[in-house]
Scaffold this motif. Structure first.
Motif, PDB file in Angstrom:
ATOM      1  N   GLN A  10     -32.279 -19.309 -44.001  1.00  7.56           N
ATOM      2  CA  GLN A  10     -31.976 -17.956 -43.348  1.00  7.56           C
ATOM      3  C   GLN A  10     -33.277 -17.016 -43.475  1.00  7.56           C
ATOM      4  O   GLN A  10     -33.407 -16.133 -42.466  1.00  7.56           O
ATOM      5  N   LEU A  11     -34.128 -17.268 -44.283  1.00 11.60           N
ATOM      6  CA  LEU A  11     -35.376 -16.482 -44.356  1.00 11.60           C
ATOM      7  C   LEU A  11     -36.382 -16.731 -43.185  1.00 11.60           C
ATOM      8  O   LEU A  11     -36.845 -15.670 -42.393  1.00 11.60           O
ATOM      9  N   TRP A  12     -36.292 -17.747 -42.797  1.00 13.56           N
ATOM     10  CA  TRP A  12     -37.231 -18.272 -41.680  1.00 13.56           C
ATOM     11  C   TRP A  12     -36.421 -17.681 -40.276  1.00 13.56           C
ATOM     12  O   TRP A  12     -37.166 -17.345 -39.552  1.00 13.56           O
ATOM     13  N   LEU A  13     -35.180 -17.926 -40.214  1.00 16.48           N
ATOM     14  CA  LEU A  13     -34.505 -17.296 -39.044  1.00 16.48           C
ATOM     15  C   LEU A  13     -34.560 -15.675 -38.617  1.00 16.48           C
ATOM     16  O   LEU A  13     -34.955 -15.366 -37.618  1.00 16.48           O
ATOM     17  N   ASN A  14     -34.474 -14.890 -39.939  1.00 16.28           N
ATOM     18  CA  ASN A  14     -34.662 -13.888 -40.002  1.00 16.28           C
ATOM     19  C   ASN A  14     -35.957 -13.029 -39.706  1.00 16.28           C
ATOM     20  O   ASN A  14     -36.315 -12.282 -39.026  1.00 16.28           O
ATOM     21  N   TYR A  15     -37.099 -14.016 -39.996  1.00 17.45           N
ATOM     22  CA  TYR A  15     -38.422 -13.599 -39.869  1.00 17.45           C
ATOM     23  C   TYR A  15     -38.713 -13.884 -38.549  1.00 17.45           C
ATOM     24  O   TYR A  15     -39.260 -13.042 -37.801  1.00 17.45           O
ATOM     25  N   THR A  16     -38.259 -14.798 -37.641  1.00 19.33           N
ATOM     26  CA  THR A  16     -38.740 -15.227 -36.309  1.00 19.33           C
ATOM     27  C   THR A  16     -37.806 -14.230 -35.683  1.00 19.33           C
ATOM     28  O   THR A  16     -38.371 -13.724 -34.382  1.00 19.33           O
ATOM     29  N   GLU A  17     -36.744 -13.622 -35.861  1.00 17.51           N
ATOM     30  CA  GLU A  17     -35.765 -12.794 -35.144  1.00 17.51           C
ATOM     31  C   GLU A  17     -36.512 -11.542 -35.282  1.00 17.51           C
ATOM     32  O   GLU A  17     -36.481 -10.724 -33.875  1.00 17.51           O
ATOM     33  N   MET A  18     -36.978 -10.990 -36.336  1.00 18.37           N
ATOM     34  CA  MET A  18     -37.781  -9.810 -36.453  1.00 18.37           C
ATOM     35  C   MET A  18     -38.765  -9.894 -35.311  1.00 18.37           C
ATOM     36  O   MET A  18     -39.290  -8.851 -34.881  1.00 18.37           O
ATOM     37  N   GLU A  19     -39.776 -10.953 -35.323  1.00 19.68           N
ATOM     38  CA  GLU A  19     -40.823 -10.960 -34.524  1.00 19.68           C
ATOM     39  C   GLU A  19     -40.205 -10.956 -32.917  1.00 19.68           C
ATOM     40  O   GLU A  19     -41.037 -10.296 -32.084  1.00 19.68           O
ATOM     41  N   LEU A  20     -39.374 -11.568 -32.699  1.00 17.37           N
ATOM     42  CA  LEU A  20     -38.803 -11.550 -31.243  1.00 17.37           C
ATOM     43  C   LEU A  20     -38.359 -10.077 -30.978  1.00 17.37           C
ATOM     44  O   LEU A  20     -38.629  -9.894 -29.808  1.00 17.37           O
ATOM     45  N   LYS A  21     -37.592  -9.513 -31.788  1.00 13.70           N
ATOM     46  CA  LYS A  21     -37.247  -8.395 -31.375  1.00 13.70           C
ATOM     47  C   LYS A  21     -38.190  -7.272 -31.373  1.00 13.70           C
ATOM     48  O   LYS A  21     -38.122  -6.247 -30.572  1.00 13.70           O
ATOM     49  N   GLY A  22     -39.577  -7.551 -32.052  1.00  8.73           N
ATOM     50  CA  GLY A  22     -40.550  -6.698 -31.647  1.00  8.73           C
ATOM     51  C   GLY A  22     -41.340  -7.308 -30.482  1.00  8.73           C
ATOM     52  O   GLY A  22     -42.603  -6.674 -30.460  1.00  8.73           O
ATOM     53  N   ARG A  23     -41.064  -8.151 -29.960  1.00 13.51           N
ATOM     54  CA  ARG A  23     -41.733  -8.824 -28.728  1.00 13.51           C
ATOM     55  C   ARG A  23     -42.963  -9.372 -29.294  1.00 13.51           C
ATOM     56  O   ARG A  23     -43.823  -9.429 -28.369  1.00 13.51           O
ATOM     57  N   ASN A  24     -43.055  -9.927 -30.474  1.00 17.66           N
ATOM     58  CA  ASN A  24     -44.346 -10.614 -30.808  1.00 17.66           C
ATOM     59  C   ASN A  24     -44.176 -12.091 -30.731  1.00 17.66           C
ATOM     60  O   ASN A  24     -44.025 -12.869 -31.516  1.00 17.66           O
ATOM     61  N   MET A  25     -44.301 -12.685 -29.362  1.00 20.91           N
ATOM     62  CA  MET A  25     -44.103 -13.916 -28.958  1.00 20.91           C
ATOM     63  C   MET A  25     -44.995 -15.078 -29.768  1.00 20.91           C
ATOM     64  O   MET A  25     -44.555 -16.128 -30.189  1.00 20.91           O
ATOM     65  N   GLN A  26     -46.186 -14.510 -29.577  1.00 22.24           N
ATOM     66  CA  GLN A  26     -47.153 -15.494 -30.563  1.00 22.24           C
ATOM     67  C   GLN A  26     -46.811 -15.701 -31.941  1.00 22.24           C
ATOM     68  O   GLN A  26     -46.893 -16.675 -32.421  1.00 22.24           O
ATOM     69  N   HIS A  27     -46.635 -14.366 -32.606  1.00 21.07           N
ATOM     70  CA  HIS A  27     -46.072 -14.543 -33.960  1.00 21.07           C
ATOM     71  C   HIS A  27     -45.007 -15.254 -34.239  1.00 21.07           C
ATOM     72  O   HIS A  27     -44.807 -16.252 -34.978  1.00 21.07           O
ATOM     73  N   ALA A  28     -43.864 -15.176 -33.210  1.00 21.94           N
ATOM     74  CA  ALA A  28     -42.764 -16.052 -33.235  1.00 21.94           C
ATOM     75  C   ALA A  28     -42.787 -17.604 -33.133  1.00 21.94           C
ATOM     76  O   ALA A  28     -42.542 -18.449 -34.060  1.00 21.94           O
ATOM     77  N   ARG A  29     -44.084 -17.915 -32.186  1.00 20.28           N
ATOM     78  CA  ARG A  29     -44.408 -19.183 -32.010  1.00 20.28           C
ATOM     79  C   ARG A  29     -45.048 -19.871 -33.285  1.00 20.28           C
ATOM     80  O   ARG A  29     -44.868 -21.023 -34.062  1.00 20.28           O
ATOM     81  N   ASN A  30     -45.957 -19.263 -33.861  1.00 20.86           N
ATOM     82  CA  ASN A  30     -46.717 -19.442 -35.135  1.00 20.86           C
ATOM     83  C   ASN A  30     -45.506 -20.008 -36.356  1.00 20.86           C
ATOM     84  O   ASN A  30     -45.666 -20.548 -37.119  1.00 20.86           O
ATOM     85  N   LEU A  31     -44.762 -18.763 -36.391  1.00 24.41           N
ATOM     86  CA  LEU A  31     -43.638 -18.805 -37.369  1.00 24.41           C
ATOM     87  C   LEU A  31     -42.814 -20.095 -37.228  1.00 24.41           C
ATOM     88  O   LEU A  31     -42.428 -21.038 -38.095  1.00 24.41           O
ATOM     89  N   PHE A  32     -42.350 -20.418 -35.888  1.00 20.79           N
ATOM     90  CA  PHE A  32     -41.492 -21.815 -35.648  1.00 20.79           C
ATOM     91  C   PHE A  32     -42.411 -23.009 -35.961  1.00 20.79           C
ATOM     92  O   PHE A  32     -41.960 -23.826 -36.500  1.00 20.79           O
ATOM     93  N   ASP A  33     -43.466 -23.024 -35.492  1.00 23.63           N
ATOM     94  CA  ASP A  33     -44.429 -24.172 -35.806  1.00 23.63           C
ATOM     95  C   ASP A  33     -44.423 -24.229 -37.377  1.00 23.63           C
ATOM     96  O   ASP A  33     -44.324 -25.356 -37.770  1.00 23.63           O
TER      97      ASP A  33
END
Length: 723
Positions: free
Chosen positions: A106-129
């Motif tokens: 749940q923590l990882w999913l919310n973290y990536t969702e926050m980055e996606l909402k802020g349109r920080n795609m590279q940050h989201a990629r790094n988080l998914f990785d």
């Protein structure tokens, strides 16, 4: 109230003002106090905003310090920072939370969702990785990672993510998602390669079927056949593996059917069914049956239905091996298949195989011997032996085998406890059909010696009658004499018939002689010779004098019979004229019978004869005749005596006939007449004493209740029971 009990309510009358449940709920709602709501705060300048943010951060930090392991508090803190567009602070909070619980999905999913909402795609990629590296077995993170790459039109990146995912050998849905990705971008060769890798990792029938259907849909039929053939080679010919691969066989055959390669499909079905037991291939048989109904010939369809029925019977027998009804149906099914093969002119080897199948079914059936020695358990079972023997005799014409079957069945039945006459008789008739009369007689003689049963005697006699041989039967057996006489009657040798009857009734020891006498009388009656029939009745009366003989004799005199045979027309279609009976002679017979029974002191028999006589007079005579018979009925007299042993008074009931009393005790008879007359007068409401009756006619009013219990205490009617 002091002892804790509820107060006692004395006045239970309803109140003047009634309160409904709706009013109670409304009052409760109105009296509730309003909940406290925090006042709304409006931020007017940056200084107030900084003060507000600082205060909220202090609250969140305090709550985190108190409940450090609560992911919910961390998420609220981080999402609040993101809502304030403080993404750096939000990342800091998420990172601190990951230090507490790095495996929280749940923590990882919310973290990536926050980055996606802020349109920080590279940050989201790094988080998914980072997430898939730490949690490679969580499919949800992989799906979101792939979705992100495909959303950004980074198909090679999505493919790369899938490749990383496939290294962990996920479940089938992940493989399907990878294949659908390649299919969406028309990379069919890549999809086919993925299928190949998939079956290498998870070689299950459904995976092979999906791959074959995929190749068929893309139009590569040779590749689809190759896939199915590879699958069949992989599973092999072992029964267990073939059972597991039924879905592959079915899908392969259906594909060939869609391609109109019906022979290929039929070969596939037969190949699978030949390697599977009947009880394990019900679904495949159903598909084969449907295929044959649509594309097969009549013979092929019948064979398919036959196989399906075999599976059904095998399943039922596996549950209850002694269900003989199923064995009968099963054997009839195989015999019908054999007859169909013969009608179609099948080769000899196929016919031999069908005969072997029928024999196998019968051998298995007769092997299910009933438990215990109760005949009711053997009744159905013994017919399996009989059908088996008849099959060998009629269908196969293997007479030694049929003889052996009969002998085995006879040796199996416990004849000391019970036997089956049908088994012995059919065995004897089998030998008779083989023109071996001596053996047939020995069989029936053995049967009668082991278990003398009436049905065996009748069967033996009937067999001898059919052969027109009458040199051996039990002279004390009345049915045998009757059958013998019936045969002579059918041959129209009536003199010989009478001679046989005379020999029969002259036997000293005779079982059930009444049957033979009745048959003799019926014969003379059918011949229309009333005098001879009357003479037989006179002889029988002299021998027994039974009340039934007197009744039958009297009714015979009154009934019409056919004219003598010599006076009848030769035309059998015309109705035979009848000669009317003589009611006066019948009355004379009734009177003779009454007198005879009276002389023997048989009171109950006299009453039985009077009942029939009365019915006869009501039907054929006048009212005076019926009244005369009615006057002869007895009354039931109650007598009191003292028992010598106990010294107590005992009541006894006896039937008193008017003529007996008149002859034996005229004084008592006169007294009983007056008593009955008085009782009848009392019932009629009168007081005068009636004149003396000629008999006990007062007893005819049996249904009326006596008015004076003292007057009728010793007299009652024989028709009304005890009054």
């Amino acid at each position: 109230m002091q002892d804790g009990r509820a107060p006692r309510i004395k006045n239970r009358a309803p109140a003047a003002v009634q309160v409904t449940a709706e009013q109670l709920l409304r009052d409760a709602q109105e009296r509730q106090e309003s909940q406290f709501r925090a006042p709304k705060q409006r931020v007017e300048d940056l200084e107030e905003l900084h003060e507000y943010r600082g205060r909220k951060r202090e609250e969140f930090e305090k709550r985190i310090r108190q409940t450090r392991g609560s992911i919910k508090e961390w998420l609220q803190y981080a999402n609040w920072e993101a809502s304030q567009s403080e993404f750096a602070r939000s990342r800091s909070v998420f990172e601190r939370a990951l230090d507490v619980d790095p495996r929280s999905v749940q923590l990882w999913l919310n973290y990536t969702e926050m980055e996606l909402k802020g349109r920080n795609m590279q940050h989201a990629r790094n988080l998914f990785d980072r997430a898939v590296t730490l949690l490679p077995r969580v499919d949800q993170i992989w799906y979101k990672y792939v979705y992100l790459e495909e959303l950004l039109q980074n198909v090679p990146g999505a493919r790369q993510v899938f490749e990383r995912w496939m290294q962990w050998e996920p479940d089938d849905k992940a493989w399907q998602a990878y294949i659908k990705l390649e299919h969406r971008y028309n990379e069919l060769d890549r999809a086919s390669a993925i299928y190949e890798r998939w079956v290498a990792i998870r070689p299950e029938p459904r995976v092979w079927v999906k791959w074959g259907k995929f190749e068929e849909e893309r139009g590569r039929l040779d590749k689809a056949r190759e896939v199915f053939q590879t699958a069949l080679e992989f599973f092999g010919d072992d029964e267990e593996q073939v059972e597991k691969a039924q879905a592959v066989f079915s899908a392969f055959a259906k594909m060939e059917t869609r391609l109109k390669e019906y022979e290929r499909a039929r070969v596939i079905y037969k190949f699978a069914l030949s390697r599977l037991s009947r009880s394990k291939s019900a679904a495949l048989y159903a598909a084969f049956t449907k295929f044959e109904k649509q594309h097969g010939t009549r013979a092929a369809l019948e064979n398919t239905v036959l196989g399906k029925r075999r599976i059904q019977y095998e399943d039922e027998l596996s549950q209850d091996g002694r269900n003989y009804d199923v064995w009968f149906d099963y054997s009839r099914l195989e015999e019908g298949a054999l007859r169909d093969l013969r009608e179609e002119g099948a080769p000899a080897d196929e016919e031999e195989k069908a005969i072997a199948r029928v024999r196998e079914i019968y051998e298995r059936a007769v092997g299910q011997v009933p438990p215990g020695s109760e005949k009711r358990h053997w009744r159905r079972y013994i017919f399996l032996w009989l059908n088996y023997a008849l099959f060998e005799e009629i269908e196969v014409k293997d007479y030694p085998r049929a003889r052996q079957i009969y002998q085995t069945a006879i040796s199996l039945v416990p004849h000391k406890v019970f036997t089956f006459a049908k088994l012995w008789i059919l065995y004897a008739r089998f030998e008779l059909r083989r023109l071996d009369l001596v053996t047939a007689r020995k069989i029936l003689g053995t049967a009668i010696g082991m278990c003398p049963k009436e049905a065996l005697f009748k069967g033996y006699i009937q067999l001898m009658f059919d052969l027109r041989e009458f040199d051996a039967f039990d002279p004390s057996n009345s049915p045998a004499w009757i059958k013998y006489a019936e045969l002579e009657t059918q041959l129209e040798d009536f003199a010989r018939t009478r001679a046989i009857f005379e020999l029969g009734v002259a036997q000293v020891q005779l079982s059930m002689p009444e049957l033979l006498w009745k048959a003799y009388v019926d014969f003379e009656t059918e011949e229309g010779d009333r005098e001879k029939a009357r003479a037989l009745y006179e002889r029988l009366i002299a021998l027994s004098g039974h009340v039934k003989v007197w009744i039958s004799y009297a009714l015979f005199e009154a009934e019409p019979i056919a004219v003598p045979r010599a006076e009848r027309d030769e035309d059998e279609d015309e109705e035979v004229p009848m000669v009317e009976g003589d009611a006066d002679k019948a009355r004379q017979v009734f009177q003779r019978g009454y007198n005879d029974l009276k002389s023997k002191g048989l009171k109950s028999e006299r009453v039985a004869l009077l009942e029939v006589w009365k019915t006869f007079e009501e039907k054929n005579g006048s009212e005076d005749d019926a009244a005369k018979v009615q006057a002869m009925f007895p009354i039931v007299s109650r007598k009191r005596r003292v028992d010598e042993e106990t010294g107590q008074a005992v009541e006894e009931w006896d039937m008193v006939f008017a003529d007996d009393e008149r002859e034996s005790n005229p004084t008592t008879f006169k007294f009983l007449q007056m008593a009955h007359a008085y009782a009848q007068a009392k019932r009629a409401g009168g007081t005068a004493i009636l004149p003396v009756l000629s008999g006990f006619t007062a007893a005819t009013s049996a249904s009326a209740q006596p008015a004076d219990d003292d007057a009728t205490s010793d007299v009652a009617s024989s028709h009304g029971g005890e009054e």
